[in-house]
Enzyme design. Structure first.
Site, PDB file in Angstrom:
ATOM      1  N   PRO A  13       0.840  -1.200   0.000  1.00 30.70           N
ATOM      2  CA  PRO A  13       0.000   0.000   0.000  1.00 30.70           C
ATOM      3  C   PRO A  13       0.878   1.254   0.000  1.00 30.70           C
ATOM      4  O   PRO A  13       1.530   1.566   0.991  1.00 30.70           O
ATOM      5  CB  PRO A  13      -0.811  -0.126   1.292  1.00 30.70           C
ATOM      6  CG  PRO A  13       0.025  -1.018   2.176  1.00 30.70           C
ATOM      7  CD  PRO A  13       0.765  -1.943   1.269  1.00 30.70           C
ATOM      8  N   ASP A  49       5.908   2.171   2.064  1.00 29.06           N
ATOM      9  CA  ASP A  49       5.004   1.049   2.275  1.00 29.06           C
ATOM     10  C   ASP A  49       4.307   1.250   3.618  1.00 29.06           C
ATOM     11  O   ASP A  49       4.939   1.178   4.672  1.00 29.06           O
ATOM     12  CB  ASP A  49       5.812  -0.259   2.266  1.00 29.06           C
ATOM     13  CG  ASP A  49       4.936  -1.499   2.360  1.00 29.06           C
ATOM     14  OD1 ASP A  49       3.773  -1.392   2.776  1.00 29.06           O
ATOM     15  OD2 ASP A  49       5.433  -2.602   2.015  1.00 29.06           O
ATOM     16  N   HIS A  50       2.986   1.486   3.558  1.00 29.57           N
ATOM     17  CA  HIS A  50       2.257   1.813   4.786  1.00 29.57           C
ATOM     18  C   HIS A  50       2.112   0.614   5.719  1.00 29.57           C
ATOM     19  O   HIS A  50       1.692   0.763   6.869  1.00 29.57           O
ATOM     20  CB  HIS A  50       0.874   2.373   4.443  1.00 29.57           C
ATOM     21  CG  HIS A  50       0.424   3.451   5.368  1.00 29.57           C
ATOM     22  ND1 HIS A  50       0.834   3.540   6.680  1.00 29.57           N
ATOM     23  CD2 HIS A  50      -0.412   4.500   5.180  1.00 29.57           C
ATOM     24  CE1 HIS A  50       0.274   4.585   7.258  1.00 29.57           C
ATOM     25  NE2 HIS A  50      -0.492   5.193   6.372  1.00 29.57           N
ATOM     26  N   ARG A  51       2.445  -0.587   5.264  1.00 27.70           N
ATOM     27  CA  ARG A  51       2.477  -1.727   6.177  1.00 27.70           C
ATOM     28  C   ARG A  51       3.641  -1.610   7.141  1.00 27.70           C
ATOM     29  O   ARG A  51       3.580  -2.097   8.277  1.00 27.70           O
ATOM     30  CB  ARG A  51       2.607  -3.029   5.384  1.00 27.70           C
ATOM     31  CG  ARG A  51       1.464  -3.356   4.445  1.00 27.70           C
ATOM     32  CD  ARG A  51       1.766  -4.591   3.621  1.00 27.70           C
ATOM     33  NE  ARG A  51       2.979  -4.426   2.825  1.00 27.70           N
ATOM     34  CZ  ARG A  51       3.497  -5.374   2.060  1.00 27.70           C
ATOM     35  NH1 ARG A  51       2.925  -6.567   1.999  1.00 27.70           N
ATOM     36  NH2 ARG A  51       4.594  -5.148   1.350  1.00 27.70           N
TER      37      ARG A  51
END
Length: 458
Positions: A252, A428-430
């Site tokens: 994401p 990467d929003h993870r």
């Protein structure tokens, strides 16, 4: 003694390579490790050294052919016995058994070559722009055929690996105008059968007639000009596209922007370039940004991490392999500088220059484009202020540098002309929260705004 040399695995487990050019001809006498050809993998152009000293008696592919790993590439007349080599790999369960002579099994073990060959398929010729294309009906079916005929999903699945068939079936396909890459195999071990080809041909004949290509008006009524050109997707372009799609639909992405006054950095670059002791080192904004990134990553480990879905873990790297995006004629490549966090500014500048030169020449080895932990791309060289860069697969962040522009800016309570740049950080929003991404970008910007702050981040 006549000896065949098969295309070896050139690294990264790539299944095929395109022959760019031969550097030898039949009848030439070659020395051991003499460069005999250039081949292009999905990542780079690679030079092939000769595994034998002898006379070339046969070339089994032409420039433009796509050759599978394990296919016979060249034949030599070698005096005496051939060198010993690792045993041939076991036959896979999904492939028919093959018999080979002792000469075919005796493959050289050259430095830089990877695993043993996995197959022995003949090279596949791919059409170039302007060459004879596949039958127009194939394209029409993909665009207009009903769902019970050929679907786009069938087309994508068919392209995942090279079609396997027998010579009579290939002859039948050629006679009926059928592209085997689009045929769904039903034979044992995945081989395309005669009935598969005949069934596909029947679907082609039942499909709506293809739309004719419209042509542009011409002053000469006897001359028509095609309005489209079809180019094959292959090599670096294909690899980059696959990687970007995989990244975009796996991680994401979030992008944040920050515009910063980099006048002090511009002045530093001018002073360094005026230093005679550094005249052999081209230090620019990319090198300073690279140094700033390395310093900031030490304080923000989430930006230097990898998401390991297989093991359910976040892997934090205690080193920085810094990717430097480079635009080339063959497409975008991102070689990385190993252990960039341990380098000085001058060393970083030299490495960036060397990577760019190697990339433009198409000589970047596949190993240099794997194992990166963070990347930088300089879109400013194209006159662009900002963008939303896509992550290199497996990395948590990528920083885009915009163009440095001279414009009015608030400085010490007054309006003055300053050098201004916009930074774009995708992450990467993870792995990275918005706060972590913002603080990292602020630290990078602080170094570019006041290079002396690097002393504080060390």
């Amino acid at each position: 003694m006549s000896t065949d040399f098969r295309l070896p695995d050139l690294g990264e487990g790539l299944p095929e390579a395109e022959l760019v050019q031969w550097l030898v001809a039949e009848g030439d006498t070659v020395a051991l490790n003499q460069t005999i050809a250039e081949v292009e993998t999905a990542k780079a152009v690679v030079e092939l050294p000769s595994p034998y000293a002898g006379v070339v008696t046969g070339l089994h592919a032409a420039a433009g052919d796509v050759v599978e790993v394990g296919s016979v590439l060249i034949t030599f007349d070698v005096a005496g016995e051939t060198a010993s080599a690792p045993a041939a790999p076991p036959v896979r369960a999904d492939e028919p058994a093959q018999t080979e002579t002792a000469e075919e099994k005796a493959q050289p073990n050259l430095v830089g070559y990877g695993a043993a060959p996995r197959g022995s398929a003949r090279p596949q010729r791919r059409a170039r722009a302007g060459a004879a294309a596949r039958p127009a009906a194939d394209t029409a079916v993909l665009e207009a055929a009903p769902h019970d005929a050929i679907t786009m999903h069938d087309h994508i699945e068919a392209l995942r690996e090279r079609p396997r068939s027998t010579p009579p079936v290939r002859a039948l396909a050629k006679k009926l105008g059928v592209d085997l890459a689009l045929v769904n195999p039903t034979g044992r071990t995945g081989i395309i059968t005669r009935s598969d080809v005949e069934e596909y041909a029947a679907k082609l004949s039942a499909a709506p007639a293809p739309t004719q290509v419209r042509t542009a008006p011409s002053s000469d009524p006897g001359v028509a000009h095609e309005r489209t050109t079809r180019l094959p997707i292959r090599g670096v372009r294909k690899h980059t596209a696959d990687a970007m799609v995989r990244s975009a639909f796996t991680a994401p992405h979030v992008t944040t922007f920050l515009t910063v006054d980099v006048t002090a950095t511009s002045e530093l670059i001018s002073s360094l370039r005026a230093d005679r002791a550094l005249q052999d080192h081209r230090i620019g904004v990319m090198a300073i940004a690279a140094k700033a990134v390395c310093l900031a990553l030490a304080h923000h480990p989430s930006l230097n991490s990898r998401w390991d879905a297989e093991h359910g873990e976040i892997v934090q790297h205690h080193y920085v392999n810094l990717g430097i995006a480079a635009a080339t004629e063959r497409g975008l490549v991102v070689p990385n500088i190993r252990d960039a966090d341990g380098m000085t500014l001058v060393q970083l500048a030299d490495e960036i220059g060397a990577l760019a030169q190697t990339a433009r020449s198409g000589k970047t080895p596949p190993s240099a484009m794997s194992g990166g932990t963070f990347s930088i791309t300089n879109v400013g060289v194209f006159g662009v202020d900002a963008g939303t860069p896509i992550l290199n697969p497996g990395e948590a962040g990528i920083l885009a540098l915009g163009a440095v522009r001279r414009q009015p800016w608030e400085h010490r309570g007054e309006i003055a002309l300053r050098d201004v740049m916009t930074l774009s950080l995708s992450f990467d929003h993870r792995l990275v929260d918005g706060e972590q991404g913002a603080k990292f970008l602020r630290d990078v910007a602080d170094v570019l705004q006041e290079p002396g702050r690097a002393m504080l981040l060390r």
